[in-house]
Write an enzyme that holds these catalytic residues in place. Structure first.
Site, mmCIF file in Angstrom:
data_model
loop_
_atom_site.group_PDB
_atom_site.id
_atom_site.type_symbol
_atom_site.label_atom_id
_atom_site.label_comp_id
_atom_site.label_asym_id
_atom_site.label_seq_id
_atom_site.Cartn_x
_atom_site.Cartn_y
_atom_site.Cartn_z
ATOM 1 C CG ASP A 45 -1.964 1.086 1.161
ATOM 2 O OD1 ASP A 45 -2.332 1.427 0.381
ATOM 3 O OD2 ASP A 45 -1.785 1.543 2.611
ATOM 4 C CG ASP B 296 -1.873 7.732 0.964
ATOM 5 O OD1 ASP B 296 -0.760 8.273 0.365
ATOM 6 O OD2 ASP B 296 -2.990 7.304 0.459
ATOM 7 C CG ASP C 161 -3.101 1.846 6.138
ATOM 8 O OD1 ASP C 161 -2.999 1.651 5.334
ATOM 9 O OD2 ASP C 161 -3.378 2.990 7.229
#
Lengths: 174, 174
Positions: free
Chosen positions: A7, A9, A133
């Site tokens: 991922d 961000d 996250d």
């Protein structure tokens, strides 16, 4: 060769530092990532939700985020033994496409852009591992989810949680 | 619920008509899709390759392509029995992101943008079927590839080839 999906961000791109800075400047606050433990800025200041999300709709927001510590060198190392794909949920902010693409080309120039994926629902991703996250992306993911520690996810359960890129290096290259 | 991944250009978006029109207007030619059987415009006019590819770098090129005949109603029907994802190799023309997104929102508004995927290498796609006009995407695809007939692929071998969206309806809903 096994495949790792990663991922952007809060995993390779430091989203919180810039987001908090813009917010603190505009509203004369001194919030830090410690205030975001187990929550999100928009939940902490719900009356400013539209403004808080508004920053992300600026096409340039994602262009100058800092790179997360050690992510470049560890991903470069991993790329010698694994196929690396960058998989970002860009559909939530369609104005971010160009900035995210340019950011990746600048900071992860050793990866082919053929390995960039801008998606929404990550159950479409076919990979052996997903470093993210957001635990919600693991729910329908067929491989092994690896939760990257972030303020908002401290109270989430995850089979595997890593706190930084050096832990990821140890996990894959130990 | 089984999942169908569907390409954009030459499958749901009529790429050739606009591309040929721009070229014919600029170079005073009368080429049609019949001239593209088994080839591509850039191979047919190699000395103009940069100009031919240049059209695609215009951020607005992909915004007003026609919708392929029957694709909307058939995909709407399919979406009642299958998970539908739109998977387009957008990384080849990163300036196309916004136009492709807006085009999908306009013409396939019944699909969630969480089911749009802008990628490069489609081996990252986890789906049961992939409808695409490029056989190269089937090579490392884990599901069933379905070749959508296009001028450039007439000489390619494919296990399953469909010529239009009504054939796709028959294949999935017969």
């Amino acid at each position: 060769m096994k495949r790792i999906a990663i991922d952007m961000d809060e995993v390779i791109a430091d989203f919180n530092t810039k987001h908090l800075r813009l917010f603190n400047e505009q509203y004369n606050e001194q919030l830090t990532v410690h205030d975001l433990q187990g929550t999100r800025l928009r939940l902490l200041r719900p009356h400013l939700k539209n403004e808080i999300i508004g920053y992300l709709k600026d096409p340039s927001f994602f262009r100058d985020l800092d790179v997360m510590a050690n992510s470049q060198e560890v991903i470069k190392q991993l790329s010698e033994q694994y196929e690396i794909y960058i998989t970002t949920a860009a559909m939530e902010y369609p104005t971010s496409f160009a900035a995210k693409y340019e950011w990746l080309k600048e900071h992860f120039s050793f990866l082919s852009d053929m390995n960039f994926v801008f998606c929404g629902d990550k159950s479409i991703i076919r990979a052996d591992y997903l470093i993210d996250d957001n635990v919600r992306h693991f729910e329908h993911f067929a491989g092994q989810g690896i939760l990257f520690h972030a303020p908002h996810n401290v109270n989430e359960h995850a089979e595997i949680r890593v706190h930084n890129w050096l832990e990821i290096r140890d996990y894959f290259l130990r």
